[in-house]
Every structure is written in C-alpha cells, then in structure tokens.
Design an enzyme around this catalytic site. Structure first.
Site, short mmCIF file in Angstrom:
data_model
loop_
_atom_site.label_atom_id
_atom_site.label_comp_id
_atom_site.label_asym_id
_atom_site.label_seq_id
_atom_site.Cartn_x
_atom_site.Cartn_y
_atom_site.Cartn_z
N GLY A 2 0.79 -1.38 -0.15
CA GLY A 2 0.00 0.08 -0.12
C GLY A 2 0.71 1.23 0.03
N GLY A 139 10.69 22.01 10.81
CA GLY A 139 10.09 21.86 9.68
C GLY A 139 8.90 22.68 9.74
N GLY A 140 8.25 23.40 8.55
CA GLY A 140 6.92 24.18 8.48
C GLY A 140 6.25 23.80 7.36
N GLY A 141 6.60 22.71 6.53
CA GLY A 141 5.62 22.36 5.40
C GLY A 141 4.63 21.61 5.91
CE1 TYR A 142 1.95 16.54 2.69
CE2 TYR A 142 3.78 17.30 1.67
CZ TYR A 142 3.11 16.20 2.05
OH TYR A 142 3.27 15.23 1.49
CB ILE A 143 4.54 16.38 6.77
CG1 ILE A 143 4.42 15.77 5.35
CG2 ILE A 143 4.79 15.26 7.70
CD1 ILE A 143 5.66 14.76 4.80
CD GLU A 162 10.18 26.31 7.00
OE1 GLU A 162 9.63 25.23 7.15
OE2 GLU A 162 11.17 26.54 6.45
N GLY A 230 11.09 17.38 4.78
CA GLY A 230 11.12 17.04 3.36
C GLY A 230 11.23 15.63 3.10
CG HIS A 403 -27.75 33.08 -2.38
ND1 HIS A 403 -26.45 33.89 -2.09
CD2 HIS A 403 -28.65 33.40 -1.57
CE1 HIS A 403 -26.95 34.81 -1.06
NE2 HIS A 403 -28.30 34.56 -0.76
C1 LIG Z 1 2.63 12.37 6.11
C2 LIG Z 1 2.46 12.48 4.60
C3 LIG Z 1 0.96 12.85 4.35
C4 LIG Z 1 0.71 12.82 2.95
N1 LIG Z 1 -0.74 13.16 2.65
C5 LIG Z 1 -0.92 13.28 1.23
C6 LIG Z 1 -2.36 13.57 1.12
O1 LIG Z 1 -3.22 13.93 1.91
N2 LIG Z 1 -2.69 13.45 -0.32
C7 LIG Z 1 -1.84 13.18 -1.47
O2 LIG Z 1 -2.23 13.41 -2.50
N3 LIG Z 1 -0.32 12.93 -1.03
C8 LIG Z 1 -0.18 12.59 0.29
N4 LIG Z 1 1.10 12.28 0.53
C9 LIG Z 1 1.96 11.85 -0.50
C10 LIG Z 1 1.71 10.54 -1.14
O3 LIG Z 1 1.70 9.64 -0.03
C11 LIG Z 1 2.62 9.91 -1.97
O4 LIG Z 1 2.63 11.13 -2.99
C12 LIG Z 1 2.35 8.65 -2.65
O5 LIG Z 1 2.16 7.94 -1.84
C13 LIG Z 1 3.31 8.51 -3.83
O6 LIG Z 1 3.15 7.00 -4.01
P1 LIG Z 1 4.16 6.04 -5.02
O7 LIG Z 1 3.56 5.09 -5.28
O8 LIG Z 1 4.94 6.99 -5.87
O9 LIG Z 1 5.27 5.74 -3.64
P2 LIG Z 1 4.90 5.19 -2.29
O10 LIG Z 1 3.73 5.22 -1.80
O11 LIG Z 1 6.01 5.60 -1.46
O12 LIG Z 1 5.48 3.66 -2.51
C14 LIG Z 1 6.60 3.29 -2.85
C15 LIG Z 1 6.70 1.71 -2.38
O13 LIG Z 1 7.80 1.02 -2.85
C16 LIG Z 1 8.55 0.48 -1.69
N5 LIG Z 1 9.99 0.61 -2.05
C17 LIG Z 1 11.06 1.52 -2.45
N6 LIG Z 1 12.33 1.08 -2.64
C18 LIG Z 1 12.03 -0.27 -2.70
C19 LIG Z 1 13.04 -1.30 -3.20
N7 LIG Z 1 14.29 -1.14 -3.47
N8 LIG Z 1 12.51 -2.48 -3.34
C20 LIG Z 1 11.20 -2.81 -3.03
N9 LIG Z 1 10.20 -2.14 -2.65
C21 LIG Z 1 10.62 -0.79 -2.56
C22 LIG Z 1 8.39 1.26 -0.51
O14 LIG Z 1 8.59 0.25 0.59
C23 LIG Z 1 6.88 1.91 -0.90
O15 LIG Z 1 6.21 0.88 -0.20
C24 LIG Z 1 1.66 12.47 1.94
C25 LIG Z 1 2.96 11.81 2.22
C26 LIG Z 1 3.23 12.00 3.46
C27 LIG Z 1 4.59 11.51 3.87
#
Ligand SMILES: Cc1cc2nc3c(=O)[nH]c(=O)nc-3n(C[C@H](O)[C@H](O)[C@H](O)COP(=O)(O)OP(=O)(O)OC[C@H]3O[C@@H](n4cnc5c(N)ncnc54)[C@H](O)[C@@H]3O)c2cc1C
Length: 420
Positions: A2, A139-143, A162, A230, A403
């Site tokens: 996931g 940090g002062g970003g969205y997280i 920040e 970040g 409205h």
């Molecule tokens: C605290 C937080 C809150 C967020 N809130 C939002 C939000 O509200 N809305 C939104 O749109 N986005 C949000 N995001 C961003 C969002 O989670 C990511 O943009 C999204 O999960 C990216 O998906 P992805 O599939 O690219 O990568 P990921 O979800 O990071 O999945 C990558 C997967 O690859 C696996 N992996 C990595 N390297 C290897 C390897 N060498 N071998 C095997 N497996 C590996 C990792 O373990 C991971 O499970 C948030 C992020 C954070 C940290």
C-alpha cells in the site's frame, strides 16, 4: 503493501486530523454563541482506530495481489544489478519493460546531534501509544503543519521551527501568513529559525536554533521532536544506475513528459520521479506510463492543473501557478475574495479565510487558484475542472451557484480581477 499513502501518509494522517478538526471546531464554538467543553480526548483510541484501518486495508491489498494469477509478488528490497535485471531475496529477475514506483522516504537533515535522540518521523509517530506532553517540530511544510494541528488538538504543547521566513513555502505568501496567524493561537510558531543542534535533555530533547536575522542561538525543549523537513528519493537503495537510469541533482529519477526514463522501456511514476508528489498524480502517471509502454500511445502528463490540499486548520487548497510564478511568463490579473464576502462565509463567521485567482490578462485563462479556509479542498475542484478543460474565468461565472453556499466564493473571486 500500500506504500506511503496508505501506511504512513495521506490516509493515517487524515484519519488523525478528522477528529482534530472536530475538536478545534468545538473549541472555537464560542464565536457562534455557545460554549462547549471537551472533557476527554482519547489519544490512545484515536491512534488505535487509525492503525486498525491501516492494517485491514493493507491486508486487502495483499489479498488482491495474491489472487492475481499473472503476478509474482516478492517480499523484499530489490535492487538493480545490471541492465533490466534486479536481485531480490537472492533471486535474479528480469523484465523487458520496467515500471519504477519506488516512492520516497523522510529526509533527515544533517543537524548536529540529530541521531543521538529518538526523533519521530511521519512513519514512527504513527506508533505512539501515549500523547507527548510537548512536541517540537523541525520543519514548517505541509507534513509539519498538519501534524502540528493534530497534536495541538490532542492537547500537546507544540513548537514549530521553520528555517524559511514563512510556513508552507510553495503556497501564496498571504496564505502562509493567514496560516501562521491561525496556528499561532494554538502553538508556538517560529519562522526564520534554523535548527542547528539537537540534544538529549533528561527524558526529552532540546533543539538549538539559530536566528536567521540576529545569528543568536536559542534553545527549545520538549518531550519529543518530529523531523518533517521534506522527502528524499528511494532511487539510491534501488541502485537504478546499474540499469542506466539517471537521477537528477536531488536523487529523483529523471523522466520526460511520457514518464520515460533515460533508459528505453523503463518508466518511472509517482514520488520516485520527484515531479508532483501526490497520490492522485502517481495514479494518473501510472495510467499514462502503462498506456505508453503497451500501446505506444505517446501520451504526455500535464501538470498545469494539479491540485493539492493541506489539512491544517484552516485548510488550504491550491492549483496551478502562484502570482509570482505566473508573472514570470504571463501578463496577469489577480482576484481575491474573503470567505465573509459571500453570505455563507458570513453565516459561518469566517473572518480569516481567503481565495485568490491568477488569470491570464489577454485570454482570461485561469492560471492558478489558491484557497485557505473551511472546505478549501472541496471548493477548489470546480476550478480544477474548469482549468482541465482549458477553462476561462467567464465560464465559471456562467454556471449558477447555489445561494447561500461557500461555492459562491469562486465566481466572487473571478469577478474581482484587477492588475496586481
Ligand atoms: C505524512 C504524509 C502525508 C501525505 N498526505 C498526502 C495527501 O493527503 N494527499 C496526497 O495526494 N498525497 C499525500 N502524501 C504523498 C503521497 O503519500 C505520495 O505522493 C504517494 O504515496 C506516492 O506514491 P508512490 O506509489 O509513488 O510511492 P510510495 O507510496 O512511497 O510507494 C513506494 C513503495 O515502494 C517500496 N520500495 C521502495 N524502494 C524499494 C525497493 N528497493 N524494493 C522494494 N520496494 C521498494 C516502498 O517501501 C513503498 O512501499 C503524503 C505523504 C506523507 C509522507
């Protein structure tokens, strides 16, 4: 299973923030003429509900993968050893076409002493069983602002540090300012404050901060510290260079608009390419990359109408260019309206919320739209839809808006356009 979104990102954070929003609404009820008191906040059960949801969904994903007949699932960290070749759990696997979706992880800055303390990240904080009495957020970003809001609502004494001059740097400066003012009522917010050193202090931590203007050092102490400065790429652990895939100066995988990497038949989607790091973008990129890989469609990703939200309190939502960025390439008009310029905002006594539009002067094309206030992530969708279909300010105005409803804010902003 996931990835970040389900396990340590969007979903768990928003599950925690939803009760936090309700708590703050009750705390602010006074302004609507009634007094309410929260007698107890059950931190343990709020955290447990989040973890249960996460566990169940993770196992749904796993079940789905297991049922899929043409899919092999290797549970382990993989890395490239040669062209189109990976090793995982000691086994070699090869693919003619490869999609990299390795995401990102928290970036831990090289602050002196940071490794000497048990700092929290967006991943480890989700395991907390007890509420920290006090929390320093670097940090002062969205997280940082989302979790600052959550912990403050839980009753934790929060301090945000920040380094930049304002919170949520990619947003409009006036939105950062409204956010700072609102958060400062519930926590200590220090901008221009660069964490220089982290030290253990009794059972807690002290963060030494260098004031950007005066250069003087000041210490902030708390029970825990959350590092939220970040994200960094996972391309290093995947050793993408072994298959000839190039990364940029930040370590993210280089792609073109077709999501092709520098190596033929290898595509990269999601956070791994470091473009727009949101789940909805990752999902769209996956569709485009798959289509290009298997049907040679040559589709290109368009980032011009990518929305995002920040679930702080107040909420923020934004799409397209900021005023400063738009000015670099366009002649623009700017429109603004406050929530209390529309009837529903007045009804809600929303005195701080603001919406701002940036429109191309010659064509009326909407280039950017930014909202801070209640339901901002819902309100912005109308603008996103308009922008995606090449929308112009006048088209939104032609649709009737209920409205009184907060949606009246959108045409109101677009009726207030003027030279910046
Ligand atoms: C605290 C937080 C809150 C967020 N809130 C939002 C939000 O509200 N809305 C939104 O749109 N986005 C949000 N995001 C961003 C969002 O989670 C990511 O943009 C999204 O999960 C990216 O998906 P992805 O599939 O690219 O990568 P990921 O979800 O990071 O999945 C990558 C997967 O690859 C696996 N992996 C990595 N390297 C290897 C390897 N060498 N071998 C095997 N497996 C590996 C990792 O373990 C991971 O499970 C948030 C992020 C954070 C940290």
């Amino acid at each position: 299973m996931g990835g970040t979104c389900l396990n340590v990102g969007c979903i768990p954070s928003k599950m925690l923030i939803y009760p936090a929003d309700r708590i703050v609404e009750v705390q602010e009820a006074d302004k609507l003429g009634f007094k309410a008191r929260i007698s107890d906040v059950d931190f343990k059960s709020i955290m447990a509900r989040m973890r249960k949801f996460r566990r169940e969904n993770r196992s749904h994903v796993r079940e789905g993968i297991k049922k899929s007949k043409k899919l092999n699932f290797y549970e382990g960290e993989g890395y490239f050893t040669a062209d189109y070749t990976l090793e995982v759990n000691g086994e070699e696997i090869r693919g003619e076409k490869i999609f990299i979706a390795s995401g990102s992880r928290p970036f831990i800055p090289p602050i002196k002493g940071v490794d000497s303390v048990d700092y929290l990240t967006n991943e480890t904080l989700l395991e907390l069983k007890a509420r920290p009495d006090s929390l320093i957020i670097i940090g002062g970003g969205y997280i940082a602002v989302e979790y600052g809001h959550f912990f403050a609502a839980m009753g934790t004494r929060v301090t945000v540090l920040e380094m930049a001059d304002r919170l949520v740097l990619p947003e409009e400066p006036e939105i950062s300012e409204i956010l700072r003012r609102a958060l400062s009522r519930r926590m200590a917010v220090h901008t221009g404050a660069q964490a220089a050193e982290v030290k253990r202090k009794g059972n807690g931590v002290t963060v030494l901060v260098k004031d950007k203007k005066t250069g003087r050092e000041k210490g902030f102490s708390g029970q825990s510290v959350l590092v939220a400065v970040g994200r960094r790429s996972n391309a290093d652990t995947l050793r993408v260079e072994n298959t000839g895939v190039e990364t940029d100066e930040r370590g993210f995988i280089k792609v073109n608009r077709r999501l092709e990497t520098t190596k033929k038949n290898i595509f990269t989607v999601g956070d791994a390419n470091g473009q727009q790091m949101f789940t909805h973008v990752a999902n769209r990129e996956a569709v485009i990359a798959a289509s290009n890989a298997f049907y040679d469609t040559k589709l290109e990703i368009d980032y011009s109408a990518v929305p995002h939200a920040i679930y702080s309190h107040p909420q923020i939502a934004s799409v397209g260019l900021t005023e400063d960025n738009a000015k670099k390439e366009h002649k623009i008009l700017v429109g603004r309206a406050s929530y209390n310029d529309v009837a529903k905002g007045e009804v809600m006594m929303e005195t701080e919320g603001l919406a701002k539009a940036i429109v191309e002067k010659e064509t009326g094309k909407i280039l950017g739209f930014h909202i801070i206030g209640p339901y901002a992530p819902v309100l912005i969708q109308e603008v996103v839809n308009a922008m995606t279909s090449g929308g112009h300010a006048g088209e939104i105005d032609q649709s009737l808006h209920i409205h009184p409803a907060l949606t009246e804010l959108i045409p109101m902003v677009l009726n207030n356009l003027e030279e910046p």
